[in-house]
Every structure is written in C-alpha cells, then in structure tokens.
Scaffold this active site. Structure first.
Site, PDB file in Angstrom:
ATOM      1  N   ARG A 270     -10.141   8.682  -6.067  1.00  0.00           N
ATOM      2  CA  ARG A 270     -10.227   8.901  -4.624  1.00  0.00           C
ATOM      3  C   ARG A 270      -8.874   9.344  -4.084  1.00  0.00           C
ATOM      4  NH1 ARG A 270      -7.501   6.701   0.205  1.00  0.00           N
ATOM      5  NH2 ARG A 270      -8.943   6.942   1.948  1.00  0.00           N
TER       6      ARG A 270
ATOM      7  N   SER B  79       0.813  -1.220   0.000  1.00  0.00           N
ATOM      8  CA  SER B  79       0.000   0.000   0.000  1.00  0.00           C
ATOM      9  C   SER B  79       0.847   1.271   0.000  1.00  0.00           C
ATOM     10  CB  SER B  79      -0.940   0.004   1.206  1.00  0.00           C
ATOM     11  OG  SER B  79      -0.203  -0.157   2.391  1.00  0.00           O
TER      12      SER B  79
ATOM     13  N   THR C 244       1.656   7.215   0.017  1.00  0.00           N
ATOM     14  CA  THR C 244       0.795   6.032   0.034  1.00  0.00           C
ATOM     15  C   THR C 244       0.271   5.733  -1.369  1.00  0.00           C
ATOM     16  OG1 THR C 244      -1.142   5.036   1.101  1.00  0.00           O
ATOM     17  CG2 THR C 244      -1.321   7.331   0.457  1.00  0.00           C
TER      18      THR C 244
ATOM     19  N   THR D  10      -2.001   8.036  10.068  1.00  0.00           N
ATOM     20  CA  THR D  10      -2.199   6.800   9.332  1.00  0.00           C
ATOM     21  C   THR D  10      -3.564   6.241   9.689  1.00  0.00           C
ATOM     22  OG1 THR D  10      -1.197   4.653   8.779  1.00  0.00           O
ATOM     23  CG2 THR D  10      -1.148   5.308  11.089  1.00  0.00           C
TER      24      THR D  10
END
Length: 326
Positions: free
Chosen positions: A212, A82, A202, A235
């Site tokens: 998104r 990720s 990320t 996070t």
C-alpha cells in the site's frame, strides 16, 4: 494547543454528536505572514525538523537542503511511530517507507514501499538528481539506494514489533487513521533567495496491506511546489488526498489569488464534498506557503498543529483552523 494525538484519535462519539457546519460555508481567516527565510512543518515533530532546517536557512542556505535536513530528524527518531525508523509495520511485519521532495524548478524525486533504508527522503532527492525518473519503488528503490551508498538497516524496533505481534492476535485490518495508525511529516521552506522547496516522508498506515502506498510520495497529492506561486503538503488519510490531488489543488488556488489558509480550506472542503458517505473519522490537513512568505494550515477536524520558524519570531507551534470538531 491541540495535540497530534487529539487530531488523529478515533472518536468515541457517534456521527450524530459531531459538530458539522454547512459545507458551503467558508470561514477564511486573515492572512498570516512570516519573515523570509522561513520554514513550516507538520505536527509537534515539525519543531525538531525546523531546528535542523533553520541551521541551513539562517546562513543563507537553500530551501531544498533545509527541508531534506529537517525531515531526516523524525525519520531517524524511533519515538516517532509513523515516520521512518521505529514506524509501525504493515500487516506482514515489514516497515515500508514513502517519501518525496520537490524544488522551485519543478524537479522532483520520490520513493515508495522502500525497505531497510533509514532516510527515504535522501534517496528521493538522489532519484531527482541522478536519474531521469521521478519515482522508484520497492526492490528497485532499495537497489538504487544501496548502489548510492546507503546502508541496509533493520527499521523495526522492539516496541513496534511487540505492537505488531499484539495486533496479529486478531489481525483486524481497519484502515482508519488514528495516532497509533497514521501520520506523516511534511515540510515547506522559502530561502533568502526566494526559492521554495518541500519534502514529505512517512512509514504510512500501520498494518496496511503490503505494498500500500499513500499520498506522501505522490507529487501533486502529498506535496506540490511551484516556484512562482508557493507550495503545499498534506497529512491525514492518504487515499482521500490522492482522490482530490490535494496539494496541487492548494497551489492552484493560490495561483488564482487565494491566501495559503484560504487555499487549504478550499481543498479541505473539496475532500469533504467528495467523501460525504465516508466522513466518519475522516481527517485530512494541509499546510501551505506562498512566494510572499504568507503561510497557514487548515484541516477537517480540530487538533492539527504545525511548527513555523522565521527570522523575527523564531521557532514556535501554531494551531491550524478546522472545519469541524471531534
């Protein structure tokens, strides 16, 4: 030590089985202080990030260089599902990356929904240093990166492609954080001159809607730095952090005299208070450092860990405090 997998797993228990203390109760812990220079990074992959950053800090290098070099490590690691290369794609099979960086003088740069570029954090730094803007997104960010000499690369590994193809069989879009679905890396550093910087990067939530963007590239949400006070990063579920301007809130509470751990806990409590009807499986954590070298982290649920490196104790992992257990 709690693992990243434990932190973000989907709980098999019902909400009635959760151990939920009163949201009005704080458990502020004692202050934790490192020896400057120091660097702190989220999760187990923060250990490798710290190693790269420390090579710069230990020789008197700048905090900004350290955090950029640090987060580039997981960005290029295909095992990190990720962050960057090898990250799980969106619902259309595209790996889109978000990142931001900020220094002690309120200078900042960010990119969002960036495709086919290995190191979004370095593109974000060039946005800060070479443009009058704070953020570039999508095709514009990619065009800028290519003009600055970055190479176009396929970031979708075979492993991530196979997982996406398996997901397509049902195509169930459930934006709930878990280890397969969402993570990030945030890094904060203070150098020998006392200058503070931070970086966050990320590939976002797996199988998200195309376009998104979470909190990670948003200054004030996923990251905030005030050179006179300190810095914070976040996070977890990005939408919850965005709704509360989480990292900026942490820094503002440090401005009012709270320690990093205290400020992180206040921000966590605010998220819990404002998401009372959406608490099932909700997880968010914050890290923070202040000008004095104090540091700490706090999360909604257990399992959040981070790496910290300084001159006296080297590079090690520590567990953040938390408000409730899975």
């Amino acid at each position: 030590m709690g693992s990243r997998r434990d932190f973000l797993r989907i709980s098999a228990l019902s909400s009635a089985a959760l151990i939920t203390p009163s949201l009005s109760t704080f458990s502020f812990a004692g202050k934790r202080k490192g020896n400057k220079p120091l660097m702190i990074s989220t999760w187990n992959h923060g250990f490798g990030a710290n190693e790269a950053g420390w090579e710069i800090l230990k020789d008197g290098g700048a905090a900004l260089d350290a955090v950029e070099a640090g987060v580039r490590v997981p960005e290029a690691d295909p095992k990190e599902r990720s962050v960057g290369y090898g990250g799980l794609p969106d619902r259309d099979g595209k790996v889109t990356l978000d990142a931001c960086i900020m220094n002690h003088e309120y200078e900042c740069g960010a990119v969002a929904a960036l495709e086919n570029i290995m190191h979004p954090i370095s593109v974000a730094r060039l946005v800060m240093e070479k443009t009058p803007h704070a953020m570039l997104v999508g095709e514009g960010a990619q065009t800028f990166a290519l003009a600055e000499g970055f190479k176009e690369e396929n970031l979708l590994t075979e492993r991530s492609k196979k997982d996406w193809e398996e997901w397509l069989k049902k195509s169930e879009y459930k934006p709930v954080i878990n280890i397969e679905n969402h993570d990030t890396i945030g890094a904060l550093a203070i150098d020998a001159k006392g200058h503070i910087a931070g970086a966050c990067t990320t590939s976002g939530a797996a199988y998200k809607m195309h376009g998104r963007v979470g909190d990670s590239p948003l200054i004030g949400a996923g990251l905030f730095v005030d050179g006179e006070i300190g810095a914070a990063c976040a996070t977890g579920l990005g939408e919850a952090v965005i709704r509360t301007a989480g990292s900026a809130m942490v820094v503002e509470h440090m401005r009012m005299g709270k320690s990093p751990v205290e400020a992180c806990e206040i921000a966590v409590k605010r998220i819990m208070d404002t998401h009372k009807s959406r608490m099932e499986n909700l997880q968010v954590g914050f890290l923070a450092i202040n000008k004095n070298g104090e540091y700490g982290g706090y999360s909604i649920r257990n399992g959040f860990n981070y790496a910290i490196v300084d001159t006296e104790n080297g590079n090690r992992m520590e567990d953040a405090q938390f408000k409730m257990k899975w």
